[in-house]
Design an enzyme around this catalytic site. Structure first.
Site, PDB file in Angstrom:
ATOM      1  N   LYS A  40       0.851  -1.203   0.000  1.00 56.98           N
ATOM      2  CA  LYS A  40       0.000   0.000   0.000  1.00 56.98           C
ATOM      3  C   LYS A  40       0.884   1.249   0.000  1.00 56.98           C
ATOM      4  O   LYS A  40       2.096   1.155   0.253  1.00 56.98           O
ATOM      5  CB  LYS A  40      -0.905  -0.017   1.230  1.00 56.98           C
ATOM      6  CG  LYS A  40      -0.128   0.111   2.533  1.00 56.98           C
ATOM      7  CD  LYS A  40      -0.989  -0.168   3.758  1.00 56.98           C
ATOM      8  CE  LYS A  40      -0.185   0.022   5.024  1.00 56.98           C
ATOM      9  NZ  LYS A  40      -0.790  -0.648   6.182  1.00 56.98           N
TER      10      LYS A  40
ATOM     11  N   TYR B 109      16.362  31.688   5.674  1.00 58.11           N
ATOM     12  CA  TYR B 109      15.251  32.455   6.245  1.00 58.11           C
ATOM     13  C   TYR B 109      15.360  32.554   7.760  1.00 58.11           C
ATOM     14  O   TYR B 109      15.604  31.564   8.445  1.00 58.11           O
ATOM     15  CB  TYR B 109      13.926  31.772   5.919  1.00 58.11           C
ATOM     16  CG  TYR B 109      13.528  31.844   4.473  1.00 58.11           C
ATOM     17  CD1 TYR B 109      13.285  33.067   3.848  1.00 58.11           C
ATOM     18  CD2 TYR B 109      13.377  30.677   3.733  1.00 58.11           C
ATOM     19  CE1 TYR B 109      12.899  33.118   2.516  1.00 58.11           C
ATOM     20  CE2 TYR B 109      12.984  30.720   2.398  1.00 58.11           C
ATOM     21  CZ  TYR B 109      12.751  31.947   1.797  1.00 58.11           C
ATOM     22  OH  TYR B 109      12.371  31.989   0.485  1.00 58.11           O
TER      23      TYR B 109
HETATM   24  C1  LIG Z   1       0.035  -1.651   6.782  1.00 56.30           C
HETATM   25  C2  LIG Z   1      -0.525  -2.932   7.265  1.00 56.30           C
HETATM   26  C3  LIG Z   1       0.305  -4.026   7.559  1.00 56.30           C
HETATM   27  C4  LIG Z   1       1.831  -3.961   7.534  1.00 56.30           C
HETATM   28  O1  LIG Z   1       2.314  -3.428   8.741  1.00 56.30           O
HETATM   29  P1  LIG Z   1       3.897  -3.260   9.022  1.00 56.30           P
HETATM   30  O2  LIG Z   1       3.969  -2.707  10.374  1.00 56.30           O
HETATM   31  O3  LIG Z   1       4.393  -2.300   7.995  1.00 56.30           O
HETATM   32  O4  LIG Z   1       4.502  -4.611   8.863  1.00 56.30           O
HETATM   33  C5  LIG Z   1      -0.306  -5.224   7.896  1.00 56.30           C
HETATM   34  N1  LIG Z   1      -1.657  -5.320   7.957  1.00 56.30           N
HETATM   35  C6  LIG Z   1      -2.483  -4.277   7.708  1.00 56.30           C
HETATM   36  C7  LIG Z   1      -3.961  -4.459   7.807  1.00 56.30           C
HETATM   37  C8  LIG Z   1      -1.943  -3.042   7.363  1.00 56.30           C
HETATM   38  O5  LIG Z   1      -2.762  -2.013   7.122  1.00 56.30           O
END
Ligand SMILES: *Cc1c(COP(=O)(O)O)cnc(C)c1O
Length: 384
Positions: free
Chosen positions: A38, A272
């Site tokens: 994702k 700045y």
């Molecule tokens: C993002 C996610 C993961 C992965 O988690 P990590 O801490 O990056 O290993 C696993 N399960 C779900 C439902 C997620 O949203």
């Protein structure tokens, strides 16, 4: 090319493959592994990262939304693609056509999903999400039976999985709570299986990277690592020194080049607000990278970069497209030399967890931000 930007996110596809294999070796061969890709594969580039994992043997991918699943299919990624945030009404037909597997957490849309599956002559595997204390997406356990029954009764739908998510798997102080949630998950999931339709048993999956490392008993039928595939341990400080043991290798670098070098006397204000005033004759490198590239302005006067294999401090306020490094100790540095904001150079290394710790966030956010704001260049044997 003449039009190439000064700054790039550089992604090492060999590191991604190596990390996948390292995590793969940590779980039993019968346990499936969902490569979580994702958020543009945590900023690493969705299609390239998924391709690297697929060549390493990945046959299941986790995306947030339908559109990401469609992009993976268009790129020729086979295997199961689980849509972790489920389907919006307008995404149903496409999700069915592309054979994506949605996470489901409410009764609404199931009829429509079933109808589309029947029309297209497909069986859609859905993953039922339980909220066992994350306080985020998912049904309360008490409502899960009804949802599972609805899935069982509707043509074209199959309960492919039951999942939940740990809120505190990276917290060494919450071990007991994690164990309780895991036991509750098993109880609720077992009841769903007994009430469900005959046929293939749904896959149970709950472990993210932290649980995968800390609680091997939670591997169940499938694990869902994200951050570890990109080379970082799940928390800072790491719950155990898993990164080192496993030899996880951070895959992302953020690189730029020196744009101008100049000598300034003592007493000169830099950038700045003159947040920094030189205290000695100073050799300054102007660098063409700033918060527009996702490098947080909150790191002004509190970060270092790598030039000529050495750590040098940034000076003054970080601008939109520029910042300044003190290279007084590095007389040999010249315009065009490589500057590393994230990643390794020579013997030195700046990690996303180090940058995160300097402004109160986590490696995940640093990777997503850099990935979203910069053009990607892919390296490694697999880069094309
Ligand atoms: C993002 C996610 C993961 C992965 O988690 P990590 O801490 O990056 O290993 C696993 N399960 C779900 C439902 C997620 O949203």
């Amino acid at each position: 090319m003449a039009s190439d930007p000064y700054s790039n996110v550089v992604v090492d596809l060999d590191a991604l493959r190596g990390n996948f294999l390292a995590v793969r070796r940590l779980v039993a061969p019968a346990v499936r592994l969902m490569a979580v890709v994702k958020a543009d594969a945590y900023g690493h580039g969705l299609v390239a990262a998924a391709g690297a994992f697929a060549r390493a043997g990945a046959d299941c991918f986790g995306v947030a939304e339908v559109e990401e699943g469609v992009r993976l299919r268009q790129a020729g990624i086979a295997g199961e693609i689980v849509v972790l945030l489920g389907l919006p009404p307008q995404g149903i037909a496409e999700a069915v056509a592309r054979e994506l597997s949605p996470v489901v957490f409410q009764r609404a849309l199931l009829d429509q999903l079933s109808r589309q599956a029947v029309i297209q002559g497909k069986v859609v595997g859905v993953h039922l999400k339980l909220d066992l204390g994350m306080g985020r997406l998912g049904v309360e356990p008490a409502a899960a039976g009804e949802l599972a029954a609805a899935i069982a009764s509707l043509p074209g739908l199959r309960l492919a999985g039951v999942l939940a998510h740990f809120p505190l798997a990276d917290d060494p102080g919450a071990t007991e709570l994690c164990r309780e949630q895991w036991e509750r998950f098993q109880r609720v999931a077992a009841a769903l299986q007994n009430n469900g339709q005959a046929g293939e048993r749904p896959l149970l999956h709950m472990a993210n990277s932290a649980a995968l490392f800390r609680f091997p008993e939670t591997h169940a039928d499938m694990v869902r690592p994200g951050i570890s595939l990109y080379g970082y341990p799940p928390a800072d400080p790491a719950p155990v020194a898993v990164g080192q043991e496993l030899n996880l290798r951070p895959a992302m670098s953020l690189c730029s080049r020196v744009l101008q070098v100049k000598e300034l006397p003592a007493g000169r204000g830099i950038s700045y607000g003159h947040r920094f005033i030189t205290t000695r004759p100073t050799r300054l490198a102007v660098l063409p990278l700033g918060y527009a590239h996702g490098y947080p302005r909150a790191l002004s006067d509190r970060a270092e970069v790598l030039i000529a294999g050495r750590r040098v401090p940034l000076r003054g306020t970080i601008c939109m497209n520029a910042c300044m490094a003190d290279i007084t100790e590095l007389p040999e540095v010249a315009v065009g030399d490589e500057v590393v904001f994230l990643g390794g150079q020579g013997e030195e290394f700046i990690g996303a967890d180090e940058l995160a710790a300097r402004h109160d966030t986590i490696s995940y956010e640093v990777l997503c931000r850099f990935g979203a704001a910069n053009r990607h260049r892919f390296v490694g044997d697999e880069a094309v």
